[in-house]
Design a protein around this motif. Structure first.
Motif, PDB file in Angstrom:
ATOM      1  N   SER A 274      -4.959   1.450   2.322  1.00 19.05           N
ATOM      2  CA  SER A 274      -3.631   0.927   2.637  1.00 19.05           C
ATOM      3  C   SER A 274      -3.663  -0.600   2.724  1.00 19.05           C
ATOM      4  CB  SER A 274      -3.114   1.513   3.955  1.00 19.05           C
ATOM      5  OG  SER A 274      -2.797   2.888   3.819  1.00 19.05           O
ATOM      6  N   GLN A 275      -4.654  -1.140   3.437  1.00 13.34           N
ATOM      7  CA  GLN A 275      -4.722  -2.585   3.612  1.00 13.34           C
ATOM      8  C   GLN A 275      -4.867  -3.296   2.265  1.00 13.34           C
ATOM      9  OE1 GLN A 275      -7.209  -4.938   3.098  1.00 13.34           O
ATOM     10  NE2 GLN A 275      -6.486  -6.605   4.380  1.00 13.34           N
ATOM     11  N   ARG A 276      -5.759  -2.827   1.439  1.00 15.28           N
ATOM     12  CA  ARG A 276      -5.995  -3.467   0.140  1.00 15.28           C
ATOM     13  C   ARG A 276      -4.727  -3.419  -0.722  1.00 15.28           C
ATOM     14  NH1 ARG A 276      -9.834  -6.326  -3.177  1.00 15.28           N
ATOM     15  NH2 ARG A 276      -9.401  -5.758  -5.323  1.00 15.28           N
ATOM     16  N   SER A 277      -4.079  -2.266  -0.756  1.00 12.66           N
ATOM     17  CA  SER A 277      -2.900  -2.131  -1.604  1.00 12.66           C
ATOM     18  C   SER A 277      -1.760  -3.021  -1.123  1.00 12.66           C
ATOM     19  CB  SER A 277      -2.448  -0.666  -1.652  1.00 12.66           C
ATOM     20  OG  SER A 277      -3.460   0.148  -2.216  1.00 12.66           O
ATOM     21  N   LEU A 278      -1.534  -3.039   0.181  1.00  7.76           N
ATOM     22  CA  LEU A 278      -0.462  -3.873   0.728  1.00  7.76           C
ATOM     23  C   LEU A 278      -0.714  -5.358   0.460  1.00  7.76           C
ATOM     24  CD1 LEU A 278       0.046  -2.118   4.180  1.00  7.76           C
ATOM     25  CD2 LEU A 278       1.748  -2.220   2.342  1.00  7.76           C
ATOM     26  N   THR A 279      -1.946  -5.786   0.583  1.00  5.22           N
ATOM     27  CA  THR A 279      -2.238  -7.217   0.475  1.00  5.22           C
ATOM     28  C   THR A 279      -2.433  -7.680  -0.968  1.00  5.22           C
ATOM     29  OG1 THR A 279      -4.603  -6.796   0.855  1.00  5.22           O
ATOM     30  CG2 THR A 279      -3.248  -7.330   2.777  1.00  5.22           C
ATOM     31  N   ALA A 280      -2.570  -6.760  -1.907  1.00  3.76           N
ATOM     32  CA  ALA A 280      -2.827  -7.151  -3.299  1.00  3.76           C
ATOM     33  C   ALA A 280      -1.555  -7.269  -4.133  1.00  3.76           C
ATOM     34  CB  ALA A 280      -3.763  -6.142  -3.958  1.00  3.76           C
ATOM     35  N   ILE A 281      -0.476  -6.646  -3.710  1.00  4.59           N
ATOM     36  CA  ILE A 281       0.697  -6.509  -4.579  1.00  4.59           C
ATOM     37  C   ILE A 281       1.272  -7.859  -5.004  1.00  4.59           C
ATOM     38  CG2 ILE A 281       3.105  -5.738  -4.622  1.00  4.59           C
ATOM     39  CD1 ILE A 281       2.157  -3.238  -3.086  1.00  4.59           C
ATOM     40  N   ARG A 282       1.458  -8.777  -4.072  1.00  2.00           N
ATOM     41  CA  ARG A 282       2.039 -10.066  -4.446  1.00  2.00           C
ATOM     42  C   ARG A 282       1.136 -10.801  -5.447  1.00  2.00           C
ATOM     43  NH1 ARG A 282       4.109 -14.995  -0.612  1.00  2.00           N
ATOM     44  NH2 ARG A 282       2.835 -13.900   0.926  1.00  2.00           N
ATOM     45  N   TRP A 283      -0.174 -10.863  -5.154  1.00  2.20           N
ATOM     46  CA  TRP A 283      -1.091 -11.562  -6.059  1.00  2.20           C
ATOM     47  C   TRP A 283      -1.044 -10.946  -7.453  1.00  2.20           C
ATOM     48  CZ3 TRP A 283      -5.020 -10.769  -9.401  1.00  2.20           C
ATOM     49  CH2 TRP A 283      -5.797 -11.865  -9.766  1.00  2.20           C
ATOM     50  N   LEU A 284      -1.069  -9.645  -7.531  1.00  8.99           N
ATOM     51  CA  LEU A 284      -1.043  -8.972  -8.828  1.00  8.99           C
ATOM     52  C   LEU A 284       0.221  -9.319  -9.601  1.00  8.99           C
ATOM     53  CD1 LEU A 284      -2.375  -5.496  -7.677  1.00  8.99           C
ATOM     54  CD2 LEU A 284      -3.574  -7.081  -9.196  1.00  8.99           C
TER      55      LEU A 284
ATOM     56  N   CYS B  63      -1.687   3.105  -9.675  1.00 13.24           N
ATOM     57  CA  CYS B  63      -2.135   1.826  -9.122  1.00 13.24           C
ATOM     58  C   CYS B  63      -1.651   1.652  -7.683  1.00 13.24           C
ATOM     59  CB  CYS B  63      -1.676   0.690 -10.024  1.00 13.24           C
ATOM     60  SG  CYS B  63      -2.497   0.719 -11.653  1.00 13.24           S
ATOM     61  N   GLU B  64      -1.606   0.421  -7.200  1.00 12.26           N
ATOM     62  CA  GLU B  64      -1.480   0.150  -5.765  1.00 12.26           C
ATOM     63  C   GLU B  64      -0.267   0.805  -5.109  1.00 12.26           C
ATOM     64  OE1 GLU B  64      -4.390  -2.710  -7.279  1.00 12.26           O
ATOM     65  OE2 GLU B  64      -2.447  -2.019  -8.010  1.00 12.26           O
ATOM     66  N   VAL B  65       0.889   0.743  -5.742  1.00 13.47           N
ATOM     67  CA  VAL B  65       2.082   1.321  -5.121  1.00 13.47           C
ATOM     68  C   VAL B  65       1.946   2.838  -5.031  1.00 13.47           C
ATOM     69  CG1 VAL B  65       4.587   1.638  -5.320  1.00 13.47           C
ATOM     70  CG2 VAL B  65       3.565  -0.592  -5.803  1.00 13.47           C
ATOM     71  N   ASP B  66       1.390   3.456  -6.053  1.00 16.01           N
ATOM     72  CA  ASP B  66       1.168   4.906  -5.986  1.00 16.01           C
ATOM     73  C   ASP B  66       0.141   5.252  -4.912  1.00 16.01           C
ATOM     74  OD1 ASP B  66       3.044   5.620  -7.840  1.00 16.01           O
ATOM     75  OD2 ASP B  66       1.624   6.103  -9.452  1.00 16.01           O
ATOM     76  N   VAL B  67      -0.852   4.394  -4.721  1.00 15.89           N
ATOM     77  CA  VAL B  67      -1.825   4.620  -3.653  1.00 15.89           C
ATOM     78  C   VAL B  67      -1.120   4.621  -2.305  1.00 15.89           C
ATOM     79  CG1 VAL B  67      -3.803   3.658  -2.424  1.00 15.89           C
ATOM     80  CG2 VAL B  67      -3.805   3.721  -4.918  1.00 15.89           C
ATOM     81  N   LEU B  68      -0.219   3.677  -2.091  1.00 13.06           N
ATOM     82  CA  LEU B  68       0.533   3.619  -0.826  1.00 13.06           C
ATOM     83  C   LEU B  68       1.358   4.876  -0.627  1.00 13.06           C
ATOM     84  CD1 LEU B  68       1.719  -0.091  -0.920  1.00 13.06           C
ATOM     85  CD2 LEU B  68      -0.110   0.860   0.483  1.00 13.06           C
ATOM     86  N   ARG B  69       1.999   5.330  -1.669  1.00 15.33           N
ATOM     87  CA  ARG B  69       2.810   6.547  -1.570  1.00 15.33           C
ATOM     88  C   ARG B  69       1.951   7.765  -1.264  1.00 15.33           C
ATOM     89  NH1 ARG B  69       5.954   4.737  -6.996  1.00 15.33           N
ATOM     90  NH2 ARG B  69       7.685   3.562  -6.043  1.00 15.33           N
ATOM     91  N   ALA B  70       0.787   7.827  -1.903  1.00  9.61           N
ATOM     92  CA  ALA B  70      -0.121   8.968  -1.684  1.00  9.61           C
ATOM     93  C   ALA B  70      -0.651   8.988  -0.264  1.00  9.61           C
ATOM     94  CB  ALA B  70      -1.262   8.923  -2.684  1.00  9.61           C
ATOM     95  N   GLN B  71      -0.752   7.823   0.365  1.00 17.19           N
ATOM     96  CA  GLN B  71      -1.257   7.743   1.732  1.00 17.19           C
ATOM     97  C   GLN B  71      -0.347   8.491   2.714  1.00 17.19           C
ATOM     98  OE1 GLN B  71      -4.423   6.949   1.818  1.00 17.19           O
ATOM     99  NE2 GLN B  71      -4.363   5.042   2.976  1.00 17.19           N
ATOM    100  N   LEU B  72       0.925   8.637   2.373  1.00 16.74           N
ATOM    101  CA  LEU B  72       1.860   9.314   3.260  1.00 16.74           C
ATOM    102  C   LEU B  72       1.838  10.822   3.061  1.00 16.74           C
ATOM    103  CD1 LEU B  72       4.899   6.889   3.059  1.00 16.74           C
ATOM    104  CD2 LEU B  72       2.835   6.742   4.425  1.00 16.74           C
TER     105      LEU B  72
ATOM    106  N   PHE C  75       2.894  -1.493  -9.915  1.00 14.40           N
ATOM    107  CA  PHE C  75       3.743  -0.300  -9.978  1.00 14.40           C
ATOM    108  C   PHE C  75       3.327   0.651 -11.100  1.00 14.40           C
ATOM    109  CE2 PHE C  75       6.344  -3.208  -7.568  1.00 14.40           C
ATOM    110  CZ  PHE C  75       7.054  -2.400  -6.693  1.00 14.40           C
ATOM    111  N   SER C  76       2.312   0.295 -11.878  1.00 13.84           N
ATOM    112  CA  SER C  76       1.833   1.182 -12.933  1.00 13.84           C
ATOM    113  C   SER C  76       1.327   2.492 -12.330  1.00 13.84           C
ATOM    114  CB  SER C  76       0.699   0.514 -13.722  1.00 13.84           C
ATOM    115  OG  SER C  76       1.168  -0.613 -14.428  1.00 13.84           O
ATOM    116  N   PRO C  77       1.464   3.602 -13.066  1.00 18.46           N
ATOM    117  CA  PRO C  77       1.022   4.896 -12.533  1.00 18.46           C
ATOM    118  C   PRO C  77      -0.424   4.851 -12.057  1.00 18.46           C
ATOM    119  CG  PRO C  77       2.268   5.218 -14.556  1.00 18.46           C
ATOM    120  CD  PRO C  77       2.067   3.734 -14.410  1.00 18.46           C
TER     121      PRO C  77
END
Length: 246
Positions: free
Chosen positions: A215-225, A237-246, A233-235
């Motif tokens: 969660s930490q890595r995905s949240l903090t990487a999005i802006r830089w990416l 990748c980070e946003v999907d990881v965040l969604r899967a965490q829930l 937002f690619s399938p």
């Protein structure tokens, strides 16, 4: 016949080119390159051979094999290769500490605060998704015993040939840090291989902390990416990881 020049990656910070069996890393930040060179020298695991270094260019020999995987794509590597990756990381983490520090707990916490606020203020992600993942990420922000860590152990940075690890690339973020952060970045987007990595690592680890680092890595990487031409937002990748965490 002359070799073709392949652009491996290029963004505002640095670029990597491949010419035949040579990789040329161009980085205007000499500090990052100095860390990379020293980390590869100190690491007790396979790394690319340094051919020459003339700032701002670092020339490295290509590693045999292929990446263990790529974020957003299924890994074609065997379970045994993932186990070997875990064992390789254990060897690195058990090595003497490098003489320079890595990111501190306070720095990680401040980064999380800053990036979560940006994600919500700019409507990049739903506030509920950010808030819930931030709550999960808090479990990673606890005191840790510093170890020699790679610091950016993306699955594409680990090369394999069959079931053997042939080397690990991109050491510019190496330093002293939390060993579970390395294991988390390696398995980000590939949770099906977490058990293999832990088996190879051969030490009891807190799986909740690894998931918190996801969660930490995905949240903090999005802006830089997003700012450097990548799509979080690619399938897979980070946003999907965040969604899967829930």
């Amino acid at each position: 016949m002359s070799e073709e020049v392949e652009v491996v990656v290029a963004h505002h910070d640095c670029a990597t080119l491949r010419v035949g069996e040579v990789f040329l890393k161009i980085d205007a930040d000499q500090t990052r390159t100095d860390v990379e060179v020293e980390a590869m020298t100190l690491a007790p695991i396979p790394t690319p051979r340094i051919l020459w270094h003339s700032p701002p260019v670092l020339a490295l020999a290509a590693l045999p094999g292929t990446p263990l995987g790529r974020l957003g794509e299924p890994s074609g590597a065997s379970a045994a290769a993932w186990v070997a990756a875990g064992a390789t990381m254990r060897k690195l983490h058990d090595a003497p500490l490098p003489p320079w520090p890595g990111a501190s707990l306070d720095e990680r916490a401040a980064e999380l605060d800053r990036e979560c606020a940006w994600l919500i203020a700019n409507n990049v992600l739903p506030a509920e998704l950010v808030t819930r993942n931030r709550e999960l990420a808090e479990a990673a922000l606890r005191p840790w015993t510093p170890m020699f860590v790679h610091g950016d152990l993306q699955v594409a940075h680990v090369f394999v040939d069959g079931d053997q690890i042939t080397g690990v690339v991109d050491w510019s973020e190496a330093g002293r840090g939390d060993a579970l952060y390395d294991l988390a970045i390696l398995t980000l987007g590939h949770p099906e291989h977490l058990d293999d990595v832990v088996a190879g690592y051969g030490r009891d680890v807190d799986l909740d902390v690894i998931r918190a680092w996801w969660s930490q890595r995905s949240l903090t990487a999005i802006r830089w990416l997003a700012e450097h031409g990548f799509d979080p937002f690619s399938p897979g990748c980070e946003v999907d990881v965040l969604r899967a965490q829930l």
